[in-house]
Design a protein around this motif. Structure first.
Motif, PDB file in Angstrom:
ATOM      1  N   GLY A  41       0.788  -1.229   0.000  1.00  0.00           N
ATOM      2  CA  GLY A  41       0.000   0.000   0.000  1.00  0.00           C
ATOM      3  C   GLY A  41       0.816   1.272   0.000  1.00  0.00           C
ATOM      4  O   GLY A  41       0.256   2.376  -0.042  1.00  0.00           O
ATOM      5  N   SER A  42       2.127   1.158   0.029  1.00  0.00           N
ATOM      6  CA  SER A  42       2.972   2.352   0.038  1.00  0.00           C
ATOM      7  C   SER A  42       3.082   2.935  -1.368  1.00  0.00           C
ATOM      8  O   SER A  42       2.932   2.238  -2.371  1.00  0.00           O
ATOM      9  N   VAL A  43       3.350   4.237  -1.435  1.00  0.00           N
ATOM     10  CA  VAL A  43       3.532   4.908  -2.718  1.00  0.00           C
ATOM     11  C   VAL A  43       4.987   4.765  -3.141  1.00  0.00           C
ATOM     12  O   VAL A  43       5.897   5.275  -2.480  1.00  0.00           O
ATOM     13  N   LEU A  44       5.212   4.076  -4.248  1.00  0.00           N
ATOM     14  CA  LEU A  44       6.567   3.835  -4.740  1.00  0.00           C
ATOM     15  C   LEU A  44       6.998   4.867  -5.766  1.00  0.00           C
ATOM     16  O   LEU A  44       8.199   5.086  -5.969  1.00  0.00           O
ATOM     17  N   ALA A  45       6.030   5.479  -6.443  1.00  0.00           N
ATOM     18  CA  ALA A  45       6.352   6.450  -7.484  1.00  0.00           C
ATOM     19  C   ALA A  45       5.150   7.356  -7.693  1.00  0.00           C
ATOM     20  O   ALA A  45       4.013   6.987  -7.402  1.00  0.00           O
ATOM     21  N   ALA A  46       5.412   8.552  -8.198  1.00  0.00           N
ATOM     22  CA  ALA A  46       4.339   9.506  -8.486  1.00  0.00           C
ATOM     23  C   ALA A  46       4.672  10.241  -9.769  1.00  0.00           C
ATOM     24  O   ALA A  46       5.840  10.481 -10.091  1.00  0.00           O
ATOM     25  N   ALA A  47       3.636  10.592 -10.519  1.00  0.00           N
ATOM     26  CA  ALA A  47       3.829  11.309 -11.773  1.00  0.00           C
ATOM     27  C   ALA A  47       2.645  12.236 -12.000  1.00  0.00           C
ATOM     28  O   ALA A  47       1.539  11.995 -11.504  1.00  0.00           O
ATOM     29  N   GLY A  48       2.885  13.290 -12.750  1.00  0.00           N
ATOM     30  CA  GLY A  48       1.822  14.228 -13.075  1.00  0.00           C
ATOM     31  C   GLY A  48       1.911  14.658 -14.517  1.00  0.00           C
ATOM     32  O   GLY A  48       2.955  14.517 -15.171  1.00  0.00           O
ATOM     33  N   SER A  49       0.815  15.184 -15.019  1.00  0.00           N
ATOM     34  CA  SER A  49       0.749  15.625 -16.409  1.00  0.00           C
ATOM     35  C   SER A  49      -0.321  16.688 -16.522  1.00  0.00           C
ATOM     36  O   SER A  49      -1.284  16.711 -15.746  1.00  0.00           O
ATOM     37  N   ASP A  50      -0.153  17.588 -17.507  1.00  0.00           N
ATOM     38  CA  ASP A  50      -1.187  18.589 -17.766  1.00  0.00           C
ATOM     39  C   ASP A  50      -2.224  18.078 -18.757  1.00  0.00           C
ATOM     40  O   ASP A  50      -3.053  18.843 -19.243  1.00  0.00           O
ATOM     41  N   LYS A  51      -2.206  16.781 -19.040  1.00  0.00           N
ATOM     42  CA  LYS A  51      -3.158  16.206 -19.995  1.00  0.00           C
ATOM     43  C   LYS A  51      -4.427  15.782 -19.264  1.00  0.00           C
ATOM     44  O   LYS A  51      -4.750  14.597 -19.143  1.00  0.00           O
ATOM     45  N   GLY A  52      -5.150  16.797 -18.776  1.00  0.00           N
ATOM     46  CA  GLY A  52      -6.446  16.546 -18.180  1.00  0.00           C
ATOM     47  C   GLY A  52      -7.503  16.375 -19.248  1.00  0.00           C
ATOM     48  O   GLY A  52      -7.236  16.486 -20.450  1.00  0.00           O
ATOM     49  N   MET A  53      -8.730  16.106 -18.803  1.00  0.00           N
ATOM     50  CA  MET A  53      -9.821  15.865 -19.741  1.00  0.00           C
ATOM     51  C   MET A  53      -9.995  17.014 -20.731  1.00  0.00           C
ATOM     52  O   MET A  53     -10.291  16.805 -21.910  1.00  0.00           O
ATOM     53  N   GLY A  54      -9.795  18.242 -20.255  1.00  0.00           N
ATOM     54  CA  GLY A  54     -10.028  19.404 -21.105  1.00  0.00           C
ATOM     55  C   GLY A  54      -9.079  19.518 -22.275  1.00  0.00           C
ATOM     56  O   GLY A  54      -9.337  20.290 -23.201  1.00  0.00           O
ATOM     57  N   ARG A  55      -7.983  18.754 -22.276  1.00  0.00           N
ATOM     58  CA  ARG A  55      -6.990  18.837 -23.344  1.00  0.00           C
ATOM     59  C   ARG A  55      -6.926  17.574 -24.189  1.00  0.00           C
ATOM     60  O   ARG A  55      -6.062  17.470 -25.077  1.00  0.00           O
ATOM     61  N   LEU A  56      -7.805  16.607 -23.934  1.00  0.00           N
ATOM     62  CA  LEU A  56      -7.692  15.330 -24.622  1.00  0.00           C
ATOM     63  C   LEU A  56      -8.920  15.011 -25.467  1.00  0.00           C
ATOM     64  O   LEU A  56     -10.052  15.255 -25.057  1.00  0.00           O
ATOM     65  N   ALA A  57      -8.674  14.459 -26.637  1.00  0.00           N
ATOM     66  CA  ALA A  57      -9.727  13.790 -27.393  1.00  0.00           C
ATOM     67  C   ALA A  57      -9.845  12.370 -26.850  1.00  0.00           C
ATOM     68  O   ALA A  57      -8.944  11.870 -26.156  1.00  0.00           O
ATOM     69  N   ARG A  58     -10.946  11.719 -27.165  1.00  0.00           N
ATOM     70  CA  ARG A  58     -11.176  10.383 -26.595  1.00  0.00           C
ATOM     71  C   ARG A  58     -10.059   9.403 -26.932  1.00  0.00           C
ATOM     72  O   ARG A  58      -9.718   8.527 -26.121  1.00  0.00           O
ATOM     73  N   ASP A  59      -9.469   9.548 -28.097  1.00  0.00           N
ATOM     74  CA  ASP A  59      -8.429   8.599 -28.488  1.00  0.00           C
ATOM     75  C   ASP A  59      -7.054   8.954 -27.917  1.00  0.00           C
ATOM     76  O   ASP A  59      -6.064   8.287 -28.213  1.00  0.00           O
ATOM     77  N   GLY A  60      -6.990   9.985 -27.066  1.00  0.00           N
ATOM     78  CA  GLY A  60      -5.707  10.377 -26.505  1.00  0.00           C
ATOM     79  C   GLY A  60      -5.463   9.897 -25.092  1.00  0.00           C
ATOM     80  O   GLY A  60      -4.343  10.055 -24.563  1.00  0.00           O
ATOM     81  N   TYR A  61      -6.459   9.295 -24.465  1.00  0.00           N
ATOM     82  CA  TYR A  61      -6.327   8.918 -23.053  1.00  0.00           C
ATOM     83  C   TYR A  61      -5.332   7.779 -22.841  1.00  0.00           C
ATOM     84  O   TYR A  61      -4.534   7.803 -21.896  1.00  0.00           O
ATOM     85  N   ALA A  62      -5.405   6.779 -23.698  1.00  0.00           N
ATOM     86  CA  ALA A  62      -4.501   5.632 -23.519  1.00  0.00           C
ATOM     87  C   ALA A  62      -3.044   6.064 -23.585  1.00  0.00           C
ATOM     88  O   ALA A  62      -2.212   5.645 -22.765  1.00  0.00           O
ATOM     89  N   GLU A  63      -2.712   6.931 -24.536  1.00  0.00           N
ATOM     90  CA  GLU A  63      -1.333   7.413 -24.665  1.00  0.00           C
ATOM     91  C   GLU A  63      -0.934   8.263 -23.460  1.00  0.00           C
ATOM     92  O   GLU A  63       0.181   8.148 -22.951  1.00  0.00           O
ATOM     93  N   ALA A  64      -1.861   9.112 -22.994  1.00  0.00           N
ATOM     94  CA  ALA A  64      -1.560   9.957 -21.835  1.00  0.00           C
ATOM     95  C   ALA A  64      -1.296   9.110 -20.592  1.00  0.00           C
ATOM     96  O   ALA A  64      -0.386   9.417 -19.804  1.00  0.00           O
ATOM     97  N   LEU A  65      -2.061   8.052 -20.406  1.00  0.00           N
ATOM     98  CA  LEU A  65      -1.847   7.171 -19.265  1.00  0.00           C
ATOM     99  C   LEU A  65      -0.508   6.445 -19.391  1.00  0.00           C
ATOM    100  O   LEU A  65       0.251   6.337 -18.410  1.00  0.00           O
ATOM    101  N   THR A  66      -0.213   5.946 -20.582  1.00  0.00           N
ATOM    102  CA  THR A  66       1.052   5.254 -20.801  1.00  0.00           C
ATOM    103  C   THR A  66       2.230   6.161 -20.495  1.00  0.00           C
ATOM    104  O   THR A  66       3.207   5.749 -19.844  1.00  0.00           O
ATOM    105  N   GLU A  67       2.158   7.418 -20.929  1.00  0.00           N
ATOM    106  CA  GLU A  67       3.224   8.381 -20.653  1.00  0.00           C
ATOM    107  C   GLU A  67       3.371   8.633 -19.148  1.00  0.00           C
ATOM    108  O   GLU A  67       4.484   8.724 -18.631  1.00  0.00           O
ATOM    109  N   ALA A  68       2.232   8.713 -18.454  1.00  0.00           N
ATOM    110  CA  ALA A  68       2.267   9.036 -17.027  1.00  0.00           C
ATOM    111  C   ALA A  68       2.953   7.949 -16.211  1.00  0.00           C
ATOM    112  O   ALA A  68       3.607   8.239 -15.203  1.00  0.00           O
ATOM    113  N   VAL A  69       2.827   6.693 -16.619  1.00  0.00           N
ATOM    114  CA  VAL A  69       3.393   5.592 -15.832  1.00  0.00           C
ATOM    115  C   VAL A  69       4.726   5.102 -16.400  1.00  0.00           C
ATOM    116  O   VAL A  69       5.305   4.160 -15.860  1.00  0.00           O
TER     117      VAL A  69
END
Length: 306
Positions: A26-54
């Motif tokens: 349950g401990s946090v091993l890593a953290a990441a952030g991005s400015d790719k919130g919903m307001g900046r993404l088309a529906r087909d951009g979420y998978a790539e944004a998640l992949t980049e974040a992790v």
């Protein structure tokens, strides 16, 4: 050897996404952030944004990694709509309403938690705050009462353990920005709005909002009149407008505030302002770390998923 992430927790907002790699304990091993919130993404951009974040997280060498997401990724205009659960609702049931968007490659397996809607007592919706409330219930066992979540669209929720009885929304933050930039009041707010006069203006506005919330529309014009007739500077005017709106919001909820402190979930600066006005109203606020409770909520939901 670096410990591998067991699963990933994600809070996906309108403006940003935040992700945490969670270990088996349950401990946090890593953290990441991005400015790719919903307001900046088309529906087909979420998978790539998640992949980049992790991408920089210590994921296991093989196998699929679960990703639990709360927030605006589940909105109608987001990645995949997660239909609302209806209040009153036990927040432990959030995972039962999760949806599972397609994820290329099969490496990550995302699940998106639903928001909560309300039909009785006035239509209302929330996305993301419900997970924070579940986290609050986990970190403050036995809590029962009113919770305030200051922000662009502030939420006031009645919580009894993990049961969300009902909630309301105040567009206080958004209204402040609209009035500041698109109304006649903008002429009184040009210049340094963070000067020494802001504190005095805030106190005066909060007092007026608490005392006469029914006169909000009339009192708003005091911002303009004060600068024209009394030489009020932009810092005082900005403080007055902020205090007036927050004071009016708190006055509208005063009848629901009990004797116990009201948990405040939001940015530290904004929660401090709400705590100040609650004190003026004869109540108390208790700041709660927003990151801590959203993580606690995602962990609690994950526990129900397993």
């Amino acid at each position: 050897m670096t410990e591998s992430v067991a699963w990933v927790a994600v809070d996906w907002g309108t403006s940003n996404l935040r992700a945490w790699g969670i270990g088996a304990d349950g401990s946090v091993l890593a953290a990441a952030g991005s400015d790719k919130g919903m307001g900046r993404l088309a529906r087909d951009g979420y998978a790539e944004a998640l992949t980049e974040a992790v991408s920089a997280m210590p994921l296991p060498a093989e196998g699929t990694v679960d990703v639990l997401v709360c927030g605006m990724a589940g909105a109608r205009q987001g990645w995949l709509e997660a239909p609302y659960l209806e209040a009153p609702a036990d927040l432990r049931g959030l995972v039962g309403g999760a949806v599972y968007p397609d994820m290329p490659g099969g490496r990550l397996r995302p699940a998106i938690l639903p928001g909560i809607c309300q039909r009785q007592g006035g239509d209302n919706v929330m996305r993301g705050e419900e997970t924070q409330l579940l986290g609050l219930a986990a970190t403050m066992p036995g809590f029962s009462g009113l919770v305030c979540m200051p922000g662009t669209h502030s939420k006031w929720a009645m919580l009894d353990g993990t049961r969300l009885e009902g909630f309301s929304t105040a567009m206080t933050g958004e209204l402040f920005e609209l009035l500041k930039t698109h109304s006649v009041l903008r002429h009184s707010l040009g210049g340094d709005t963070e000067g020494p006069g802001r504190e005095a203006g805030f106190g005066a506005g909060a007092a007026d909002g608490l005392e006469r919330p029914e006169d909000l529309l009339g009192q708003l014009f005091r911002v303009r009149a004060g600068s024209l007739l009394s030489g009020r500077q932009p810092d005082w005017c900005a403080g007055y407008l902020s205090g007036l709106l927050i004071g009016t919001e708190i006055a509208a909820n005063r009848h629901r505030i009990g004797r116990d402190p009201v948990p405040l979930i939001g940015s530290p600066a904004l929660c401090a302002l709400y705590a100040q006005v609650l004190d003026m109203a004869g109540a108390r606020g208790q700041a709660v770390d927003a990151t801590q409770v959203v993580l606690a909520g995602l962990k609690a939901a994950r526990g129900q998923l397993q």
